[in-house]
Scaffold this motif. Structure first.
Motif, PDB file in Angstrom:
ATOM      1  N   LEU C  19      45.731  48.989  40.560  1.00  0.00           N
ATOM      2  CA  LEU C  19      44.402  49.597  40.674  1.00  0.00           C
ATOM      3  C   LEU C  19      43.686  49.638  39.326  1.00  0.00           C
ATOM      4  O   LEU C  19      42.485  49.358  39.236  1.00  0.00           O
ATOM      5  N   GLY C  20      44.413  49.973  38.268  1.00  0.00           N
ATOM      6  CA  GLY C  20      43.798  49.992  36.937  1.00  0.00           C
ATOM      7  C   GLY C  20      43.326  48.607  36.523  1.00  0.00           C
ATOM      8  O   GLY C  20      42.234  48.441  35.966  1.00  0.00           O
ATOM      9  N   ALA C  21      44.125  47.603  36.811  1.00  0.00           N
ATOM     10  CA  ALA C  21      43.778  46.223  36.466  1.00  0.00           C
ATOM     11  C   ALA C  21      42.534  45.769  37.227  1.00  0.00           C
ATOM     12  O   ALA C  21      41.581  45.246  36.644  1.00  0.00           O
ATOM     13  N   LEU C  22      42.566  45.968  38.522  1.00  0.00           N
ATOM     14  CA  LEU C  22      41.438  45.556  39.375  1.00  0.00           C
ATOM     15  C   LEU C  22      40.138  46.184  38.869  1.00  0.00           C
ATOM     16  O   LEU C  22      39.122  45.500  38.700  1.00  0.00           O
ATOM     17  N   TYR C  23      40.187  47.486  38.638  1.00  0.00           N
ATOM     18  CA  TYR C  23      38.987  48.220  38.250  1.00  0.00           C
ATOM     19  C   TYR C  23      38.390  47.657  36.955  1.00  0.00           C
ATOM     20  O   TYR C  23      37.192  47.371  36.874  1.00  0.00           O
ATOM     21  N   HIS C  24      39.227  47.498  35.946  1.00  0.00           N
ATOM     22  CA  HIS C  24      38.692  47.120  34.635  1.00  0.00           C
ATOM     23  C   HIS C  24      38.500  45.613  34.478  1.00  0.00           C
ATOM     24  O   HIS C  24      37.827  45.175  33.547  1.00  0.00           O
ATOM     25  N   GLN C  25      39.076  44.829  35.374  1.00  0.00           N
ATOM     26  CA  GLN C  25      38.771  43.404  35.346  1.00  0.00           C
ATOM     27  C   GLN C  25      37.413  43.125  35.990  1.00  0.00           C
ATOM     28  O   GLN C  25      36.639  42.315  35.479  1.00  0.00           O
ATOM     29  N   PHE C  26      37.128  43.763  37.099  1.00  0.00           N
ATOM     30  CA  PHE C  26      35.992  43.309  37.908  1.00  0.00           C
ATOM     31  C   PHE C  26      34.750  44.202  37.871  1.00  0.00           C
ATOM     32  O   PHE C  26      33.666  43.727  38.191  1.00  0.00           O
ATOM     33  N   THR C  27      34.872  45.482  37.517  1.00  0.00           N
ATOM     34  CA  THR C  27      33.627  46.240  37.410  1.00  0.00           C
ATOM     35  C   THR C  27      32.795  45.630  36.282  1.00  0.00           C
ATOM     36  O   THR C  27      33.325  45.061  35.327  1.00  0.00           O
ATOM     37  N   GLY C  28      31.496  45.714  36.460  1.00  0.00           N
ATOM     38  CA  GLY C  28      30.595  45.067  35.509  1.00  0.00           C
ATOM     39  C   GLY C  28      30.119  43.702  35.983  1.00  0.00           C
ATOM     40  O   GLY C  28      29.151  43.156  35.436  1.00  0.00           O
ATOM     41  N   SER C  29      30.780  43.148  36.993  1.00  0.00           N
ATOM     42  CA  SER C  29      30.365  41.838  37.506  1.00  0.00           C
ATOM     43  C   SER C  29      28.973  41.931  38.128  1.00  0.00           C
ATOM     44  O   SER C  29      28.712  42.815  38.941  1.00  0.00           O
TER      45      SER C  29
END
Lengths: 121, 121, 121, 121
Positions: C19-29
């Motif tokens: 969940l931490g990875a997903l959030y910080h990889q893709f938010t901002g797209s």
């Protein structure tokens, strides 16, 4: 096709790359009033190592950070609108000053060209 | 279904969140030997503001950075394998120590649980 | 120190990482209503390749996207609060269901453990 | 100071922004051969919503992905050198074609201007 690609063209292209990179690398970072200083410095230092960056100044709007702090957890995320960034790119004899700053009218973190000039003057 | 969700469960879940967040927020950042200090500090400070983080220590492997510097441009990108991160998460009475460190055997930046213990001892 | 580290501990730690990875990889797209489908699918597929992920479902709240579209430029950025993510992690004999969903009361994109159970039942 | 800022200047500045944004938003994403298609599409769609993008084509080098798959876990991360991206930006009457492609000589994911031309021809 227009005339060949110039130093001026490359200066502006490189300046755009830096602002796009900075924005999408660092927005989303957890931040509080206590940690704004070190994040500003790290962003500045990080982008300064990229090719053609002559200078960079990064400023994070503390009042926006304060207004976004989650009341339960006491932090927020760095948003593009919190950033004021000035970069000067140098490509051969051409210098370009560009800026990222929040535009309240557009409600948008706007990137724009401020000045393009010759380093020989 | 197993027994109810415990403080221990939440401590480990929260610890995982922090490592995943840190990794995907900051890898890819441009870095050189000159700027490794400020990036380390900013990563540490940034993740420290998140809920349940009791302590965090971030270390970037300078020799890996040196070996990855592009010979033309003199910088590289922060990679997961350059990071050594230790986080202690505190959730009610439970503490969890977790770590991200490069595992040469697996050729992988491995996240693992190091210790789970009670804060009451 | 408590008892040794268990499969249950690892299942929850791994679930948090995802969940931490997903959030910080893709938010901002950058996102618009037209592109929400492909971003949902890519996030789902991307995180599904990570170790111990048994299943993942990603849903982006279209009404939040619509309300955030910039009136001048017609797009916005993916924010954590737009995401509803359910992941099941499998670690040896233990399964953990976790979720990221916007919590209106906390005004926060909350990650939580929903269920931990044995795969042998 | 040189002459005023032109459409050509802005086209190149905007083109740079898009490449920098794309690179730092999406590199680091977990990827396997099975998920390369959806990631390509999502990157393409995501950047296409940004201002002044007329067209974009994103291609991920499958053979590089294959060579980077972790032997234990069967996936890797999207790296800049795996990307081949062509973007055409349109700013008033000026079109600019730019590209990100791996330059083996420099061992660098190079961004460059390919063509600048008038949309009126």
């Amino acid at each position: 096709m227009m005339e060949n690609i110039t130093d001026r063209d490359n200066a502006l292209f490189e300046a755009g790359i830096k602002l796009g990179a900075l924005y999408h690398q660092f927005t989303g970072s957890p931040i509080s009033l206590r940690t704004a200083d070190s994040l500003e410095r790290a962003i500045q230092d990080s982008i300064s190592v990229q090719p053609f960056v002559k200078s960079i100044r990064v400023s994070i709007d503390r009042s926006m950070v304060r207004s976004k702090l989650n009341s339960e957890f006491g932090y927020c995320e760095l948003e593009g609108r919190m950033l004021d960034v000035r970069i000067t790119v140098s490509y051969n004899s051409v210098l370009a000053d560009v800026r990222l700053a929040y535009d309240a009218g557009l409600n948008y973190p706007l990137m724009k060209i401020e000045k393009v000039y010759s380093s020989e003057n």
